[in-house]
Design a protein around this motif. Structure first.
Motif, PDB file in Angstrom:
ATOM      1  N   PHE A  28      -6.078  -5.165   7.314  1.00 48.53           N
ATOM      2  CA  PHE A  28      -5.278  -6.191   6.651  1.00 48.53           C
ATOM      3  C   PHE A  28      -4.189  -5.483   5.861  1.00 48.53           C
ATOM      4  CE2 PHE A  28      -8.950  -4.964   4.250  1.00 48.53           C
ATOM      5  CZ  PHE A  28      -8.490  -4.780   2.955  1.00 48.53           C
ATOM      6  N   ARG A  29      -3.269  -6.281   5.364  1.00 50.65           N
ATOM      7  CA  ARG A  29      -2.178  -5.699   4.599  1.00 50.65           C
ATOM      8  C   ARG A  29      -2.232  -6.265   3.196  1.00 50.65           C
ATOM      9  NH1 ARG A  29       2.400  -2.888   5.460  1.00 50.65           N
ATOM     10  NH2 ARG A  29       4.115  -3.274   4.011  1.00 50.65           N
ATOM     11  N   LEU A  30      -2.258  -5.377   2.225  1.00 50.03           N
ATOM     12  CA  LEU A  30      -2.259  -5.834   0.844  1.00 50.03           C
ATOM     13  C   LEU A  30      -0.854  -6.304   0.475  1.00 50.03           C
ATOM     14  CD1 LEU A  30      -4.433  -3.106  -0.948  1.00 50.03           C
ATOM     15  CD2 LEU A  30      -5.089  -5.465  -0.433  1.00 50.03           C
ATOM     16  N   ALA A  31      -0.787  -7.484  -0.118  1.00 50.32           N
ATOM     17  CA  ALA A  31       0.494  -8.018  -0.598  1.00 50.32           C
ATOM     18  C   ALA A  31       0.496  -7.923  -2.120  1.00 50.32           C
ATOM     19  CB  ALA A  31       0.628  -9.468  -0.156  1.00 50.32           C
ATOM     20  N   PRO A  32       1.666  -7.885  -2.724  1.00 48.22           N
ATOM     21  CA  PRO A  32       1.705  -7.835  -4.184  1.00 48.22           C
ATOM     22  C   PRO A  32       0.845  -8.961  -4.772  1.00 48.22           C
ATOM     23  CG  PRO A  32       3.905  -7.508  -3.297  1.00 48.22           C
ATOM     24  CD  PRO A  32       3.026  -7.847  -2.131  1.00 48.22           C
ATOM     25  N   GLY A  33      -0.003  -8.602  -5.729  1.00 43.76           N
ATOM     26  CA  GLY A  33      -0.913  -9.584  -6.335  1.00 43.76           C
ATOM     27  C   GLY A  33      -2.309  -9.538  -5.747  1.00 43.76           C
ATOM     28  N   ASP A  34      -2.481  -8.855  -4.622  1.00 47.33           N
ATOM     29  CA  ASP A  34      -3.827  -8.716  -4.056  1.00 47.33           C
ATOM     30  C   ASP A  34      -4.596  -7.652  -4.818  1.00 47.33           C
ATOM     31  OD1 ASP A  34      -3.099 -10.535  -2.168  1.00 47.33           O
ATOM     32  OD2 ASP A  34      -3.091  -9.130  -0.470  1.00 47.33           O
ATOM     33  N   CYS A  35      -5.858  -7.924  -5.072  1.00 50.39           N
ATOM     34  CA  CYS A  35      -6.710  -6.900  -5.685  1.00 50.39           C
ATOM     35  C   CYS A  35      -8.018  -6.831  -4.908  1.00 50.39           C
ATOM     36  CB  CYS A  35      -6.973  -7.206  -7.158  1.00 50.39           C
ATOM     37  SG  CYS A  35      -7.907  -5.901  -7.974  1.00 50.39           S
ATOM     38  N   LEU A  36      -8.259  -5.668  -4.357  1.00 48.48           N
ATOM     39  CA  LEU A  36      -9.449  -5.447  -3.559  1.00 48.48           C
ATOM     40  C   LEU A  36     -10.500  -4.798  -4.453  1.00 48.48           C
ATOM     41  CD1 LEU A  36     -10.485  -5.509  -0.594  1.00 48.48           C
ATOM     42  CD2 LEU A  36      -9.544  -3.209  -0.335  1.00 48.48           C
ATOM     43  N   VAL A  37     -11.710  -5.365  -4.448  1.00 54.01           N
ATOM     44  CA  VAL A  37     -12.835  -4.806  -5.207  1.00 54.01           C
ATOM     45  C   VAL A  37     -13.873  -4.404  -4.170  1.00 54.01           C
ATOM     46  CG1 VAL A  37     -14.600  -5.286  -6.948  1.00 54.01           C
ATOM     47  CG2 VAL A  37     -12.386  -6.464  -7.069  1.00 54.01           C
ATOM     48  N   PHE A  38     -14.255  -3.131  -4.128  1.00 52.19           N
ATOM     49  CA  PHE A  38     -15.204  -2.758  -3.076  1.00 52.19           C
ATOM     50  C   PHE A  38     -16.212  -1.707  -3.511  1.00 52.19           C
ATOM     51  CE2 PHE A  38     -13.183   1.223  -1.703  1.00 52.19           C
ATOM     52  CZ  PHE A  38     -11.885   1.065  -2.169  1.00 52.19           C
ATOM     53  N   ASP A  39     -17.305  -1.712  -2.748  1.00 52.86           N
ATOM     54  CA  ASP A  39     -18.462  -0.843  -2.973  1.00 52.86           C
ATOM     55  C   ASP A  39     -18.111   0.544  -2.418  1.00 52.86           C
ATOM     56  OD1 ASP A  39     -20.857   0.559  -2.627  1.00 52.86           O
ATOM     57  OD2 ASP A  39     -22.009  -1.233  -2.147  1.00 52.86           O
ATOM     58  N   ASN A  40     -17.922   1.492  -3.313  1.00 48.54           N
ATOM     59  CA  ASN A  40     -17.468   2.829  -2.907  1.00 48.54           C
ATOM     60  C   ASN A  40     -18.600   3.730  -2.420  1.00 48.54           C
ATOM     61  OD1 ASN A  40     -15.418   4.970  -2.748  1.00 48.54           O
ATOM     62  ND2 ASN A  40     -16.495   5.861  -4.495  1.00 48.54           N
ATOM     63  N   VAL A  41     -19.845   3.271  -2.466  1.00 50.25           N
ATOM     64  CA  VAL A  41     -20.918   4.064  -1.854  1.00 50.25           C
ATOM     65  C   VAL A  41     -21.370   3.438  -0.539  1.00 50.25           C
ATOM     66  CG1 VAL A  41     -21.843   5.367  -3.802  1.00 50.25           C
ATOM     67  CG2 VAL A  41     -22.532   2.989  -3.500  1.00 50.25           C
ATOM     68  N   ARG A  42     -20.606   2.441  -0.088  1.00 48.58           N
ATOM     69  CA  ARG A  42     -20.931   1.818   1.197  1.00 48.58           C
ATOM     70  C   ARG A  42     -19.713   1.706   2.103  1.00 48.58           C
ATOM     71  NH1 ARG A  42     -22.567  -4.523   2.021  1.00 48.58           N
ATOM     72  NH2 ARG A  42     -22.389  -4.517   4.286  1.00 48.58           N
ATOM     73  N   LEU A  43     -18.650   1.111   1.603  1.00 49.03           N
ATOM     74  CA  LEU A  43     -17.466   0.914   2.448  1.00 49.03           C
ATOM     75  C   LEU A  43     -16.581   2.144   2.420  1.00 49.03           C
ATOM     76  CD1 LEU A  43     -16.213  -2.730   1.911  1.00 49.03           C
ATOM     77  CD2 LEU A  43     -18.184  -1.878   3.163  1.00 49.03           C
ATOM     78  N   LEU A  44     -15.976   2.417   3.561  1.00 49.88           N
ATOM     79  CA  LEU A  44     -14.939   3.442   3.616  1.00 49.88           C
ATOM     80  C   LEU A  44     -13.608   2.717   3.643  1.00 49.88           C
ATOM     81  CD1 LEU A  44     -17.564   4.502   5.284  1.00 49.88           C
ATOM     82  CD2 LEU A  44     -16.068   6.413   5.809  1.00 49.88           C
ATOM     83  N   HIS A  45     -12.625   3.273   2.973  1.00 49.51           N
ATOM     84  CA  HIS A  45     -11.309   2.650   2.995  1.00 49.51           C
ATOM     85  C   HIS A  45     -10.298   3.626   3.577  1.00 49.51           C
ATOM     86  CE1 HIS A  45     -11.623   4.761  -0.824  1.00 49.51           C
ATOM     87  NE2 HIS A  45     -10.306   4.756  -0.934  1.00 49.51           N
ATOM     88  N   ALA A  46      -9.241   3.051   4.131  1.00 50.26           N
ATOM     89  CA  ALA A  46      -8.240   3.858   4.826  1.00 50.26           C
ATOM     90  C   ALA A  46      -6.891   3.175   4.680  1.00 50.26           C
ATOM     91  CB  ALA A  46      -8.609   3.949   6.307  1.00 50.26           C
ATOM     92  N   ARG A  47      -5.842   3.930   4.951  1.00 49.70           N
ATOM     93  CA  ARG A  47      -4.529   3.295   5.043  1.00 49.70           C
ATOM     94  C   ARG A  47      -3.728   4.018   6.108  1.00 49.70           C
ATOM     95  NH1 ARG A  47      -2.109   6.346   0.255  1.00 49.70           N
ATOM     96  NH2 ARG A  47      -1.241   8.112   1.387  1.00 49.70           N
ATOM     97  N   SER A  48      -2.813   3.290   6.702  1.00 47.44           N
ATOM     98  CA  SER A  48      -1.923   3.919   7.678  1.00 47.44           C
ATOM     99  C   SER A  48      -0.798   4.633   6.923  1.00 47.44           C
ATOM    100  CB  SER A  48      -1.371   2.865   8.642  1.00 47.44           C
ATOM    101  OG  SER A  48      -0.671   1.877   7.924  1.00 47.44           O
ATOM    102  N   ALA A  49      -0.118   5.524   7.616  1.00 49.58           N
ATOM    103  CA  ALA A  49       1.023   6.217   6.995  1.00 49.58           C
ATOM    104  C   ALA A  49       2.101   5.190   6.681  1.00 49.58           C
ATOM    105  CB  ALA A  49       1.559   7.282   7.948  1.00 49.58           C
ATOM    106  N   TYR A  50       2.981   5.522   5.773  1.00 47.08           N
ATOM    107  CA  TYR A  50       4.079   4.587   5.506  1.00 47.08           C
ATOM    108  C   TYR A  50       5.355   5.341   5.221  1.00 47.08           C
ATOM    109  CZ  TYR A  50       2.836   5.273   0.516  1.00 47.08           C
ATOM    110  OH  TYR A  50       2.555   5.794  -0.720  1.00 47.08           O
TER     111      TYR A  50
END
Ligand code: FE2
Length: 373
Positions: free
Chosen positions: A320-342
Motif C-alpha cells: 500500500f502507499r502511505l498518504a499524508p495523515g496515515d499512521c501505521l501502528v505495527f507489531d515489530n516482533v511479528r511483522l516485517l516492513h519494507a519500502r520501495s526505492a524512491y
C-alpha cells in the motif's frame, strides 16, 4: 446456609480435579489475598508442603474448602468456572499470553482484498468501540492503519500515547525517515529497504513501531508489510529442519555509530517454551558474522535463505502507499516492513517512534472492560 447436597457433591468433584496444593495456593480468603488489590500475601514456602482437603461446602457464590493442616479456603465460583474453561482440555483451553502464534490471526496479502483495513483518526478518538477494534487488530493481525491523523510534526507521539508509552531509543523520542546527508542508517536514504524488523540489536527490542506519513510526493516509496509469523509457520510446514535451525541458532545483531554500540544475540525465529512462534527478528542490514563450526554455518545459511525466500513471496506481502495523515501502528516482533526505492527529491517524510505491546494489550483489556461493562 443450606445448600442442596447434589450441588456440594458437584462442587467437591470439580474441586477434586485441582491438586490440594493448587487450591491452597489460590485461596481467596482475606488472610491469603489483600482484598484491596487482589495480591497474594504469602510465598510458596509459607505453605504446608503436602496439604490435604478434608471437606467442601458451598456458601452462596463461594466454595469453602477445609484443609489439613487447618485452613478455611474460599473460592468464588465464577472465578473457578473461568479457570476450568481455560484449563487444558476445557472448552476455552488456550495456554499463553496472546504473544505467540496461538493468539494471532495469521494472514497473507489476499486476506485484504479491499486493501489494508483502516480507521479514521477522528473515529478512533471519539468512539471507544472503534479504538478497541484497532487495538485488537494490532494484537491479532499485527497492525492497524489510522487515516486523517493531523499532518503535524510530533503527532506520532500522541498516537502512541493513546495506548501506551513512547520507547525512546538512540534515534530519539521520534525519528524522521527521510533522506539526510550523512545517514547512520539506510532507512534515512532513498534506497529500497527489504522486509525487516527494526532494532534487532536491542534486547528488549521495541515491540511496536509507529510510522506517521507527513509527505509522500516522491516517485516510489511504497510500503509493504509481511506477516513474519505466517512466513515462519510456512517454513515450519515446508522445511521443519530449517525452522528448527533458525529457532535454535542465536544470531548476533549490532548497531554502531559515533555515540552507540548496541548488540544483541537472538534467534531469527523465537519460540515459547511450548515451541510456538513468539518473535521474529530479521534484518540483513544489522546482522553480524556468525562464528560457528563449518557444518553449522552451512546448515544455518541454507535455513536463512529458505526463510528469506518465504518472506519474499509476493503473495505474503501486503502493499500500500502511505498518504499524508496515515499512521501505521505495527507489531515489530511479528511483522516485517519494507519500502520501495524512491526518487531522491525530498518529497517523502515519515515520522516514527517506538512503543510496546504490553501497554497496548493492557489498554485494550482495560478498554474492553469499559466497553462491555
Ligand atoms: Fe525499519
Amino acid at each position: 446456609m443450606n445448600v442442596p447436597l447434589t450441588e456440594v457433591r458437584d462442587l467437591s468433584g470439580r474441586l477434586a480435579r485441582w491438586p490440594a496444593i493448587w487450591l491452597r495456593d489460590n485461596c481467596h480468603c482475606v488472610d491469603c489475598r489483600d482484598p484491596r488489590n487482589d495480591q497474594k500475601l504469602f510465598g510458596i514456602t509459607d505453605l504446608p508442603r503436602d496439604p490435604s482437603v478434608l471437606g467442601v461446602t458451598a456458601d452462596g457464590g463461594r466454595a469453602i474448602v477445609e484443609f489439613d493442616p487447618p485452613h478455611r479456603g474460599e473460592y468464588p465460583l465464577d472465578w473457578l468456572a473461568a479457570l476450568e474453561a481455560g484449563r487444558d482440555g476445557g472448552p476455552g483451553a488456550r495456554r499463553g499470553d496472546d504473544r505467540t502464534e496461538a493468539g494471532k490471526r495469521l494472514w497473507r496479502a489476499a486476506d485484504f482484498a479491499g486493501g489494508a483495513p483502516s480507521t479514521r483518526w477522528a473515529d478512533y478518538l471519539a468512539d471507544p468501540a472503534v479504538r478497541l477494534r484497532c487495538l485488537a487488530s494490532v494484537r491479532e493481525l499485527g497492525f492497524a492503519l489510522l487515516r486523517e491523523v493531523p499532518v503535524v510534526e510530533g503527532t506520532v507521539v500522541e498516537v502512541a500515547e493513546t495506548f501506551g508509552y513512547v520507547r525512546r531509543t538512540n534515534y530519539g523520542e521520534i525519528f524522521d525517515v527521510r533522506v539526510v546527508a550523512e545517514p547512520n542508517n539506510l532507512a534515512f536514504t532513498s534506497q529500497v529497504i527489504t522486509p525487516h524488523t527494526d532494532n534487532p540489536y536491542r534486547d528488549p527490542v521495541p515491540t511496536i513501531q509507529l510510522l506517521h506519513c507527513l509527505a509522500n510526493a516522491a516517485e516510489g516509496g511504497d510500503s509493504g508489510l509481511v506477516d513474519g509469523f505466517a512466513a515462519a509457520a510456512l517454513l515450519r510446514e515446508e522445511a521443519p529442519e530449517a525452522f528448527a535451525v533458525l529457532a535454535g541458532t542465536p544470531v548476533p545483531f549490532q548497531f554502531v555509530d559515533a555515540a552507540t554500540v548496541l548488540r544483541a544475540e537472538r534467534p531469527l525465529i523465537g519460540v515459547d517454551p511450548l515451541g510456538r512462534i513468539r518473535e521474529v527478528r530479521f534484518n540483513n542490514r544489522s546482522m553480524q558474522p556468525l562464528a560457528l563450526s563449518s557444518a553449522e554455518l552451512v546448515e544455518f545459511y541454507a535455513a536463512y535463505r529458505r526463510f528469506a525466500e518465504v518472506l519474499e513471496r509476493p503473495e505474503l506481502r501486503l502493499e500500500f502507499r502511505l498518504a499524508p495523515g496515515d499512521c501505521l501502528v505495527f507489531d515489530n516482533v511479528r511483522l516485517l516492513h519494507a519500502r520501495s526505492a524512491y526518487s531522491d527529491s525530498g518529497g517523502r517524510h515519515l515520522q516514527g517512534c517506538y512503543a510496546d505491546l504490553d501497554s497496548l494489550y493492557s489498554a485494550e483489556a482495560a478498554l474492553r472492560r469499559r466497553v462491555t461493562a
